[in-house]
Design a protein around this motif. Sequence first.
Motif, PDB file in Angstrom:
ATOM      1  N   ARG A 303       0.857  -1.195   0.000  1.00 10.07           N
ATOM      2  CA  ARG A 303       0.000   0.000   0.000  1.00 10.07           C
ATOM      3  C   ARG A 303       0.888   1.240   0.000  1.00 10.07           C
ATOM      4  O   ARG A 303       1.955   1.235   0.642  1.00 10.07           O
ATOM      5  CB  ARG A 303      -0.854   0.038   1.274  1.00 10.07           C
ATOM      6  N   PRO A 304       0.480   2.335  -0.688  1.00  8.49           N
ATOM      7  CA  PRO A 304       1.283   3.554  -0.622  1.00  8.49           C
ATOM      8  C   PRO A 304       1.302   4.072   0.812  1.00  8.49           C
ATOM      9  O   PRO A 304       0.275   4.055   1.488  1.00  8.49           O
ATOM     10  CB  PRO A 304       0.551   4.538  -1.535  1.00  8.49           C
ATOM     11  N   ARG A 305       2.474   4.446   1.307  1.00  8.13           N
ATOM     12  CA  ARG A 305       2.559   4.972   2.670  1.00  8.13           C
ATOM     13  C   ARG A 305       2.153   6.433   2.694  1.00  8.13           C
ATOM     14  O   ARG A 305       2.482   7.188   1.776  1.00  8.13           O
ATOM     15  CB  ARG A 305       3.984   4.843   3.199  1.00  8.13           C
ATOM     16  N   ARG A 306       1.466   6.829   3.758  1.00  9.13           N
ATOM     17  CA  ARG A 306       1.228   8.252   3.993  1.00  9.13           C
ATOM     18  C   ARG A 306       2.559   8.823   4.491  1.00  9.13           C
ATOM     19  O   ARG A 306       3.293   8.156   5.226  1.00  9.13           O
ATOM     20  CB  ARG A 306       0.149   8.409   5.062  1.00  9.13           C
ATOM     21  N   VAL A 307       2.887  10.042   4.083  1.00  6.21           N
ATOM     22  CA  VAL A 307       4.189  10.603   4.457  1.00  6.21           C
ATOM     23  C   VAL A 307       4.031  11.985   5.090  1.00  6.21           C
ATOM     24  O   VAL A 307       3.033  12.676   4.861  1.00  6.21           O
ATOM     25  CB  VAL A 307       5.142  10.703   3.233  1.00  6.21           C
ATOM     26  N   GLY A 308       5.033  12.367   5.877  1.00  5.07           N
ATOM     27  CA  GLY A 308       5.009  13.675   6.531  1.00  5.07           C
ATOM     28  C   GLY A 308       6.390  14.015   7.082  1.00  5.07           C
ATOM     29  O   GLY A 308       7.339  13.250   6.930  1.00  5.07           O
ATOM     30  N   TRP A 309       6.465  15.160   7.715  1.00  8.52           N
ATOM     31  CA  TRP A 309       7.763  15.630   8.228  1.00  8.52           C
ATOM     32  C   TRP A 309       8.132  14.930   9.531  1.00  8.52           C
ATOM     33  O   TRP A 309       7.291  14.329  10.205  1.00  8.52           O
ATOM     34  CB  TRP A 309       7.741  17.147   8.430  1.00  8.52           C
ATOM     35  N   LEU A 310       9.390  15.060   9.892  1.00 11.27           N
ATOM     36  CA  LEU A 310       9.887  14.483  11.143  1.00 11.27           C
ATOM     37  C   LEU A 310       9.143  15.127  12.315  1.00 11.27           C
ATOM     38  O   LEU A 310       8.949  16.350  12.336  1.00 11.27           O
ATOM     39  CB  LEU A 310      11.392  14.746  11.277  1.00 11.27           C
ATOM     40  N   ASP A 311       8.768  14.313  13.290  1.00 11.15           N
ATOM     41  CA  ASP A 311       7.946  14.794  14.398  1.00 11.15           C
ATOM     42  C   ASP A 311       8.679  14.524  15.720  1.00 11.15           C
ATOM     43  O   ASP A 311       8.767  13.385  16.180  1.00 11.15           O
ATOM     44  CB  ASP A 311       6.598  14.051  14.346  1.00 11.15           C
ATOM     45  N   LEU A 312       9.187  15.597  16.325  1.00 10.61           N
ATOM     46  CA  LEU A 312       9.975  15.422  17.554  1.00 10.61           C
ATOM     47  C   LEU A 312       9.102  15.149  18.782  1.00 10.61           C
ATOM     48  O   LEU A 312       9.610  14.651  19.785  1.00 10.61           O
ATOM     49  CB  LEU A 312      10.877  16.640  17.791  1.00 10.61           C
ATOM     50  N   VAL A 313       7.813  15.474  18.702  1.00  7.56           N
ATOM     51  CA  VAL A 313       6.934  15.131  19.839  1.00  7.56           C
ATOM     52  C   VAL A 313       6.840  13.602  19.922  1.00  7.56           C
ATOM     53  O   VAL A 313       6.988  13.002  20.994  1.00  7.56           O
ATOM     54  CB  VAL A 313       5.525  15.754  19.697  1.00  7.56           C
ATOM     55  N   MET A 314       6.638  12.984  18.777  1.00  5.61           N
ATOM     56  CA  MET A 314       6.604  11.519  18.713  1.00  5.61           C
ATOM     57  C   MET A 314       7.928  10.922  19.180  1.00  5.61           C
ATOM     58  O   MET A 314       7.961   9.948  19.926  1.00  5.61           O
ATOM     59  CB  MET A 314       6.420  11.065  17.254  1.00  5.61           C
ATOM     60  N   LEU A 315       9.001  11.528  18.712  1.00  4.26           N
ATOM     61  CA  LEU A 315      10.313  10.936  19.000  1.00  4.26           C
ATOM     62  C   LEU A 315      10.720  11.111  20.462  1.00  4.26           C
ATOM     63  O   LEU A 315      11.332  10.227  21.047  1.00  4.26           O
ATOM     64  CB  LEU A 315      11.389  11.518  18.072  1.00  4.26           C
ATOM     65  N   ARG A 316      10.351  12.263  21.070  1.00  9.07           N
ATOM     66  CA  ARG A 316      10.681  12.467  22.492  1.00  9.07           C
ATOM     67  C   ARG A 316      10.028  11.384  23.342  1.00  9.07           C
ATOM     68  O   ARG A 316      10.628  10.836  24.248  1.00  9.07           O
ATOM     69  CB  ARG A 316      10.203  13.846  22.956  1.00  9.07           C
ATOM     70  N   MET A 317       8.782  11.086  23.016  1.00 11.82           N
ATOM     71  CA  MET A 317       8.091  10.035  23.756  1.00 11.82           C
ATOM     72  C   MET A 317       8.787   8.682  23.521  1.00 11.82           C
ATOM     73  O   MET A 317       8.979   7.898  24.452  1.00 11.82           O
ATOM     74  CB  MET A 317       6.634   9.948  23.307  1.00 11.82           C
ATOM     75  N   GLY A 346       6.833  20.787  18.185  1.00  9.70           N
ATOM     76  CA  GLY A 346       5.786  20.765  19.213  1.00  9.70           C
ATOM     77  C   GLY A 346       4.429  20.796  18.548  1.00  9.70           C
ATOM     78  O   GLY A 346       4.325  20.904  17.325  1.00  9.70           O
ATOM     79  N   TYR A 347       3.372  20.663  19.367  1.00  6.25           N
ATOM     80  CA  TYR A 347       2.007  20.777  18.836  1.00  6.25           C
ATOM     81  C   TYR A 347       1.292  21.919  19.550  1.00  6.25           C
ATOM     82  O   TYR A 347       1.664  22.293  20.671  1.00  6.25           O
ATOM     83  CB  TYR A 347       1.179  19.522  19.150  1.00  6.25           C
ATOM     84  N   ARG A 348       0.224  22.391  18.909  1.00  3.76           N
ATOM     85  CA  ARG A 348      -0.701  23.302  19.577  1.00  3.76           C
ATOM     86  C   ARG A 348      -2.090  22.689  19.496  1.00  3.76           C
ATOM     87  O   ARG A 348      -2.495  22.166  18.456  1.00  3.76           O
ATOM     88  CB  ARG A 348      -0.689  24.688  18.929  1.00  3.76           C
ATOM     89  N   PHE A 349      -2.795  22.721  20.616  1.00  7.82           N
ATOM     90  CA  PHE A 349      -4.165  22.202  20.666  1.00  7.82           C
ATOM     91  C   PHE A 349      -5.028  23.275  21.307  1.00  7.82           C
ATOM     92  O   PHE A 349      -4.746  23.714  22.435  1.00  7.82           O
ATOM     93  CB  PHE A 349      -4.197  20.910  21.514  1.00  7.82           C
ATOM     94  N   ASP A 350      -6.017  23.770  20.564  1.00  4.55           N
ATOM     95  CA  ASP A 350      -6.882  24.858  21.054  1.00  4.55           C
ATOM     96  C   ASP A 350      -6.045  26.047  21.516  1.00  4.55           C
ATOM     97  O   ASP A 350      -6.288  26.614  22.599  1.00  4.55           O
ATOM     98  CB  ASP A 350      -7.764  24.362  22.219  1.00  4.55           C
ATOM     99  N   GLY A 351      -5.012  26.364  20.772  1.00  2.00           N
ATOM    100  CA  GLY A 351      -4.175  27.521  21.074  1.00  2.00           C
ATOM    101  C   GLY A 351      -3.138  27.291  22.179  1.00  2.00           C
ATOM    102  O   GLY A 351      -2.295  28.143  22.434  1.00  2.00           O
ATOM    103  N   GLU A 352      -3.181  26.128  22.830  1.00  2.00           N
ATOM    104  CA  GLU A 352      -2.233  25.849  23.926  1.00  2.00           C
ATOM    105  C   GLU A 352      -1.106  24.957  23.403  1.00  2.00           C
ATOM    106  O   GLU A 352      -1.346  24.071  22.574  1.00  2.00           O
ATOM    107  CB  GLU A 352      -2.934  25.069  25.053  1.00  2.00           C
ATOM    108  N   ALA A 353       0.095  25.159  23.948  1.00  2.00           N
ATOM    109  CA  ALA A 353       1.209  24.294  23.566  1.00  2.00           C
ATOM    110  C   ALA A 353       1.021  22.910  24.196  1.00  2.00           C
ATOM    111  O   ALA A 353       0.646  22.808  25.363  1.00  2.00           O
ATOM    112  CB  ALA A 353       2.518  24.905  24.049  1.00  2.00           C
ATOM    113  N   VAL A 354       1.261  21.883  23.387  1.00  2.00           N
ATOM    114  CA  VAL A 354       1.169  20.500  23.898  1.00  2.00           C
ATOM    115  C   VAL A 354       2.588  19.960  23.985  1.00  2.00           C
ATOM    116  O   VAL A 354       3.298  19.923  22.990  1.00  2.00           O
ATOM    117  CB  VAL A 354       0.330  19.621  22.934  1.00  2.00           C
ATOM    118  N   LYS A 355       2.981  19.547  25.189  1.00  2.00           N
ATOM    119  CA  LYS A 355       4.367  19.089  25.351  1.00  2.00           C
ATOM    120  C   LYS A 355       4.526  17.595  25.105  1.00  2.00           C
ATOM    121  O   LYS A 355       5.489  17.149  24.511  1.00  2.00           O
ATOM    122  CB  LYS A 355       4.821  19.406  26.784  1.00  2.00           C
TER     123      LYS A 355
END
Length: 430
Positions: A303-317, A346-355
Amino acid sequence: MTGTVVVGLQFGDEGKGKIVDYLADRADVVVRFQGGANAGHTVQVGDQLYAFHLLPSGVLRTRSMNVIGNGVVIDPAQLLKEIEETRALGHSVENLRISDRAHVVMPYHKIIDGLEEKLKGSLGAGTTLRGIGPSFEDKVGRFGIRMCDLVDPVALREKLETMVPIKQRLIDAYGGTERLDLETIYKEQVEYGLRLAPFVADTSVWLDGAIRRRKRVLFEGAQGTHLCIDHGIYPFGTSSDCVAGAASVGAGVGPQFLTDIVGVAKAFTSRVGTGPFPTEVEGSTAEYLRERGGGEYGTTTRRPRRVGWLDLVMLRMAVRVNGLVSLAVTKLDVLGGLDRIPICVGYRFDGEAVKEFPASMRVLSRCEPVYREFKGWPDLSESDWIATAKKGKRALPEAVRKYLEFIEAQLKVPVRIISVGRPRAATIGH
Ligand code: IMP
């Protein structure tokens, strides 16, 4: 003595097969400890490409022993196919041991996998349809058939006589039209058992002996941290634990032995299957990433893979839950030719930073990535990347070094292996 564990830090497909193959050079034993034939590890040796689903990647190294541990669910037909194909390519598989406690994927597991996926609708993970979920369900529900049963015609018959009618009722209740025939399943499986019997052993005892003899053991993870049943994006991941700790349980060795934990991250992110993917890109950039580096298509399902940029939130976890000691970063060559390369910091959810990476899929699907942009590097040919790799890290384009330095600084883990192409020679290690 230390055992080295190699785990994926993203959604699988990070290029672990190549890293395991690279590290297997220094290993006496290679062990698979979780997952099943849903995994697909591609290794290139010379011009030859090998795609393994169940066989440990070390099977191509004549001097290393290879173990499929108790934590793996085994599809006997698939395993026998891989054994035969490997033999046909001139490699001996005498160096393989299979745990007598590993569970067997039965034909009804694959039927139920398909039926459950359909019934789940938008909660379906887009599975590989290899029967993985249903066989782990049976393991935990104590309905499972293990390798020690597969190689014992009396035990196999007894278990199938109980299980086949139960599974038929389940298929019927799910609205399936398939009919299970006890005799056909028994005949087929008993034959698989006979053929696999020479490889089946108490691999925990065997590994204990190897460790006492000071053998170097490499534990080969499949899938990735964010597909893990405990730590991944539930319910869109797989059914086994994919983190480093699973190596202890899935191989039957004490955790104190697992001190060298190598995490493999692709220089961008990809996934097959469904679920939230905050840094996903679409359009021409997605196509660019997907079509390069051998093509981002699932090794198991194409199947074709979905692709995206490197995500440091994922990697920190992933660094935290695996207890990473070092990193391997792969497929940097694939990013070549882009002007600017974003990294999600990082991410933002409802205007707040998500760590921290959220548990809730409803939250994750609404997280907006925060990017930092990096300068791109040239699109080198495979032979240029190999020539660069030969000279070592300092010879890499400056933009690549900056990209890697940023990842190291953010994750606080050193990059030990850098991969800039599929061939073994396109690797920088230290
Ligand atoms: P399953 O493991 O076949 O049940 O599939 C569950 C989810 O994990 C699906 O989204 C699959 O695409 C994904 N998946 C399972 N194994 C792999 C793998 O080895 N690489 C990448 N994705 C995988």
